[in-house]
Design a protein around this motif. Sequence first.
Motif, mmCIF file in Angstrom:
data_model
loop_
_atom_site.group_PDB
_atom_site.id
_atom_site.type_symbol
_atom_site.label_atom_id
_atom_site.label_comp_id
_atom_site.label_asym_id
_atom_site.label_seq_id
_atom_site.Cartn_x
_atom_site.Cartn_y
_atom_site.Cartn_z
ATOM 1 N N LEU A 168 22.171 65.916 38.810
ATOM 2 C CA LEU A 168 21.498 64.739 39.362
ATOM 3 C C LEU A 168 20.072 64.696 38.846
ATOM 4 C CD1 LEU A 168 22.578 64.894 43.135
ATOM 5 C CD2 LEU A 168 23.476 63.359 41.394
ATOM 6 N N GLN A 169 19.657 63.539 38.394
ATOM 7 C CA GLN A 169 18.273 63.366 37.967
ATOM 8 C C GLN A 169 17.760 62.051 38.532
ATOM 9 O OE1 GLN A 169 17.539 63.935 33.818
ATOM 10 N NE2 GLN A 169 15.390 63.319 33.924
ATOM 11 N N SER A 170 16.632 62.119 39.214
ATOM 12 C CA SER A 170 16.036 60.932 39.821
ATOM 13 C C SER A 170 14.525 61.057 39.724
ATOM 14 C CB SER A 170 16.461 60.803 41.290
ATOM 15 O OG SER A 170 15.905 59.644 41.876
ATOM 16 N N GLY A 171 13.952 60.360 38.766
ATOM 17 C CA GLY A 171 12.513 60.440 38.579
ATOM 18 C C GLY A 171 12.087 61.835 38.178
ATOM 19 N N LEU A 172 11.198 62.430 38.952
ATOM 20 C CA LEU A 172 10.686 63.775 38.673
ATOM 21 C C LEU A 172 11.665 64.871 39.070
ATOM 22 C CD1 LEU A 172 7.061 63.322 40.082
ATOM 23 C CD2 LEU A 172 7.829 62.954 37.733
ATOM 24 N N PHE A 173 12.640 64.547 39.908
ATOM 25 C CA PHE A 173 13.503 65.562 40.504
ATOM 26 C C PHE A 173 14.790 65.723 39.709
ATOM 27 C CE2 PHE A 173 10.865 63.806 43.839
ATOM 28 C CZ PHE A 173 10.373 64.944 44.467
ATOM 29 N N ARG A 174 15.154 66.982 39.460
ATOM 30 C CA ARG A 174 16.407 67.305 38.782
ATOM 31 C C ARG A 174 17.141 68.370 39.585
ATOM 32 N NH1 ARG A 174 12.953 67.910 34.277
ATOM 33 N NH2 ARG A 174 13.373 70.159 34.314
#
Length: 221
Positions: A97-103
């Motif tokens: 999962l990747q969402s903006g700065l978060f992985r």
Amino acid sequence: MFVRVTENAAVRALLCLLSCTGGFQFLFAQQSVLNNEYLVNNYSLSPAFAGVNESVETFATYRQNWAGVSGAPVMRAISGNGLVYKGFGAGVSFLSLQSGLFRTFSGSMSCAYHLQFAPKKYLDFGISAGALEQSINLTGTENNGVVDPVVINTRDMSSTMFDAGAGFVLRAGSMNAGISAPHLVPSRFRNEAGERPALYSLTSRFDLHFSDVFRINDMTR
């Protein structure tokens, strides 16, 4: 009994509320990307579904939300499950999962037991265990002139930890209902750089689910 609230009193109450909420330093938000993969792959909903269809199943999923929006959530998943022995199922899954700065990247293995207690009625129990890697990538982050000690002193934060889940399902004909916990073990990592350490945590989550098939006519259900 009626209480008259003047405009000044309402403004003062609003300012008081804002000042109180402003004193908290914790922020809670949705941490998992919503998807409808469970419509075709019920194993993605709960480890208790491993081997429930008495055949070997494999699934590969790629999903990108908000097409054209930079930093939009992207999900990649590969999973497989099947019946390994009478009443026992097993499965494996990998999720990115990747969402903006978060992985987030996770891999897990699961096993399930299917207990039949009446004709076409089952109790399914499942557990999963694996590893979970979380990271926050601040490389290239623009602060627009705002001095943020986390952004200035850190370019990447990551942590790998143990992860576990569990699920319980009741099946009766075409109906099934259950509860699942994709992340039983809360995980957190802390960045000590700067005057104000930053803490990110992935909390435990419990999902309730229910589904059934309703026949409208001989051709539609």
